[in-house]
Scaffold this motif. Structure first.
Motif, PDB file in Angstrom:
ATOM      1  N   TRP A   1       0.834  -1.210   0.000  1.00 46.67           N
ATOM      2  CA  TRP A   1       0.000   0.000   0.000  1.00 46.67           C
ATOM      3  C   TRP A   1       0.867   1.257   0.000  1.00 46.67           C
ATOM      4  CZ3 TRP A   1      -4.327  -0.773  -1.967  1.00 46.67           C
ATOM      5  CH2 TRP A   1      -5.150  -1.836  -1.628  1.00 46.67           C
ATOM      6  N   GLU A   2       2.002   1.220   0.727  1.00 48.38           N
ATOM      7  CA  GLU A   2       2.911   2.378   0.717  1.00 48.38           C
ATOM      8  C   GLU A   2       3.412   2.653  -0.693  1.00 48.38           C
ATOM      9  OE1 GLU A   2       6.160   1.784   3.434  1.00 48.38           O
ATOM     10  OE2 GLU A   2       4.802   1.503   5.133  1.00 48.38           O
ATOM     11  N   LYS A   3       3.793   1.577  -1.408  1.00 57.01           N
ATOM     12  CA  LYS A   3       4.309   1.732  -2.768  1.00 57.01           C
ATOM     13  C   LYS A   3       3.198   2.079  -3.757  1.00 57.01           C
ATOM     14  CE  LYS A   3       8.674   0.880  -3.563  1.00 57.01           C
ATOM     15  NZ  LYS A   3       9.497   1.949  -4.048  1.00 57.01           N
ATOM     16  N   TRP A   4       2.039   1.437  -3.580  1.00 57.92           N
ATOM     17  CA  TRP A   4       0.972   1.565  -4.556  1.00 57.92           C
ATOM     18  C   TRP A   4       0.204   2.858  -4.401  1.00 57.92           C
ATOM     19  CZ3 TRP A   4      -0.222  -0.344  -9.004  1.00 57.92           C
ATOM     20  CH2 TRP A   4      -1.478  -0.125  -9.520  1.00 57.92           C
TER      21      TRP A   4
ATOM     22  N   PRO B   1      -1.514  -9.115  -4.913  1.00 56.03           N
ATOM     23  CA  PRO B   1      -1.713  -7.676  -5.134  1.00 56.03           C
ATOM     24  C   PRO B   1      -3.183  -7.362  -4.838  1.00 56.03           C
ATOM     25  CG  PRO B   1      -0.901  -8.780  -7.119  1.00 56.03           C
ATOM     26  CD  PRO B   1      -1.226  -9.836  -6.141  1.00 56.03           C
ATOM     27  N   PRO B   2      -3.567  -6.101  -4.781  1.00 57.14           N
ATOM     28  CA  PRO B   2      -4.990  -5.784  -4.611  1.00 57.14           C
ATOM     29  C   PRO B   2      -5.811  -6.430  -5.740  1.00 57.14           C
ATOM     30  CG  PRO B   2      -3.668  -3.819  -4.295  1.00 57.14           C
ATOM     31  CD  PRO B   2      -2.740  -4.880  -4.809  1.00 57.14           C
ATOM     32  N   SER B   3      -6.934  -7.012  -5.374  1.00 55.18           N
ATOM     33  CA  SER B   3      -7.753  -7.752  -6.328  1.00 55.18           C
ATOM     34  C   SER B   3      -8.607  -6.833  -7.187  1.00 55.18           C
ATOM     35  CB  SER B   3      -8.664  -8.727  -5.574  1.00 55.18           C
ATOM     36  OG  SER B   3      -9.539  -9.370  -6.465  1.00 55.18           O
TER      37      SER B   3
ATOM     38  N   GLN C   1      -6.530  -7.456   3.647  1.00 55.16           N
ATOM     39  CA  GLN C   1      -6.164  -6.127   4.118  1.00 55.16           C
ATOM     40  C   GLN C   1      -6.596  -5.110   3.073  1.00 55.16           C
ATOM     41  OE1 GLN C   1      -2.227  -3.841   4.395  1.00 55.16           O
ATOM     42  NE2 GLN C   1      -2.322  -4.936   6.334  1.00 55.16           N
ATOM     43  N   GLY C   2      -7.406  -4.157   3.507  1.00 58.01           N
ATOM     44  CA  GLY C   2      -7.818  -3.067   2.633  1.00 58.01           C
ATOM     45  C   GLY C   2      -6.855  -1.906   2.763  1.00 58.01           C
TER      46      GLY C   2
ATOM     47  N   LYS D   1     -12.661  -7.078  -4.005  1.00 58.61           N
ATOM     48  CA  LYS D   1     -12.209  -6.008  -4.894  1.00 58.61           C
ATOM     49  C   LYS D   1     -11.477  -4.920  -4.104  1.00 58.61           C
ATOM     50  CE  LYS D   1     -13.543  -3.430  -8.895  1.00 58.61           C
ATOM     51  NZ  LYS D   1     -14.564  -3.280  -9.901  1.00 58.61           N
ATOM     52  N   GLY D   2     -10.239  -4.644  -4.534  1.00 58.92           N
ATOM     53  CA  GLY D   2      -9.434  -3.620  -3.888  1.00 58.92           C
ATOM     54  C   GLY D   2      -8.768  -4.073  -2.599  1.00 58.92           C
ATOM     55  N   LYS D   3      -8.785  -5.371  -2.318  1.00 64.90           N
ATOM     56  CA  LYS D   3      -8.164  -5.888  -1.089  1.00 64.90           C
ATOM     57  C   LYS D   3      -7.000  -6.802  -1.433  1.00 64.90           C
ATOM     58  CE  LYS D   3     -12.241  -5.500   1.707  1.00 64.90           C
ATOM     59  NZ  LYS D   3     -13.367  -6.200   2.282  1.00 64.90           N
TER      60      LYS D   3
END
Length: 181
Positions: free
Chosen positions: A35-38, A99-101, A126-127, A157-159
């Motif tokens: 999440w920090e990178k993305w 990765p986030p779905s 983890q969201g 989605k997004g997790k």
């Protein structure tokens, strides 16, 4: 009396060790780094640029695992239906992080194809809010024979999905295949 106290202490240590070992902590740290990178999740992200970014994140993950004092760390599990495989021996664990779905529904399949170790599985998400939640758990029983367990996960989605598997046997191995689709 002293023997009883020692036995109770050993039993408590064993229960504590098992409870602590079968969780998503290792994957949680990697999800936070992702999440920090993305940055924030955006539902209108284009798939191809996203995959390019995921490859870069994977390189960072590999660097973290190699230079963070650990040679064995979480592995990337892409949500593409391709099998990853490996072996977990003697009370060690293996963690996979996606990765986030892009998909709301994800089918996660774990196949035990060799070995006879009792092995626990915990699945967490983890969201972007950084909150990690356990969504499923399962234990492959001790014994020989193939066993396939499929988890149908909704609301993904997004997790980021974290899968932690722990071999609960001292001398047996657990050979597996895992895929997410």
């Amino acid at each position: 009396m002293k023997k009883l106290i020692v036995l109770i202490g050993i039993a408590l240590f064993s229960l504590t060790f098992q409870a602590e070992a079968q969780n998503c902590n290792q994957g949680e740290k990697l999800a936070e780094k992702t999440w920090e990178k993305w940055g924030p999740w955006k539902p209108n992200i284009q798939l191809n640029p996203f995959k390019t970014k995921v490859r870069k994140i994977k390189q960072v993950w590999n660097w973290i695992a190699a230079n963070g004092g650990s040679t064995i760390g979480p592995r990337l599990l892409e949500i593409d239906g391709v099998n990853e495989q490996g072996s977990i021996t003697g009370q060690t664990k293996r963690t996979f992080v996606t990765p986030p779905s892009f998909n709301n529904n994800v089918r996660l399949t774990i196949s035990k194809y060799d070995g006879k170790a009792k092995t626990g599985v915990v699945i967490c998400t983890q969201g972007r809010d950084g909150v990690t939640r356990q969504v499923k758990s399962y234990t492959f029983p001790n014994g020989k024979g193939d066993k396939v367990k499929t988890f149908n996960l909704s609301g993904m989605k997004g997790k980021i999905i974290i899968v932690a598997m722990k071999n609960q046997s001292v001398g047996n191995k657990f050979k597996y295949r895992i895929k997410a689709k």
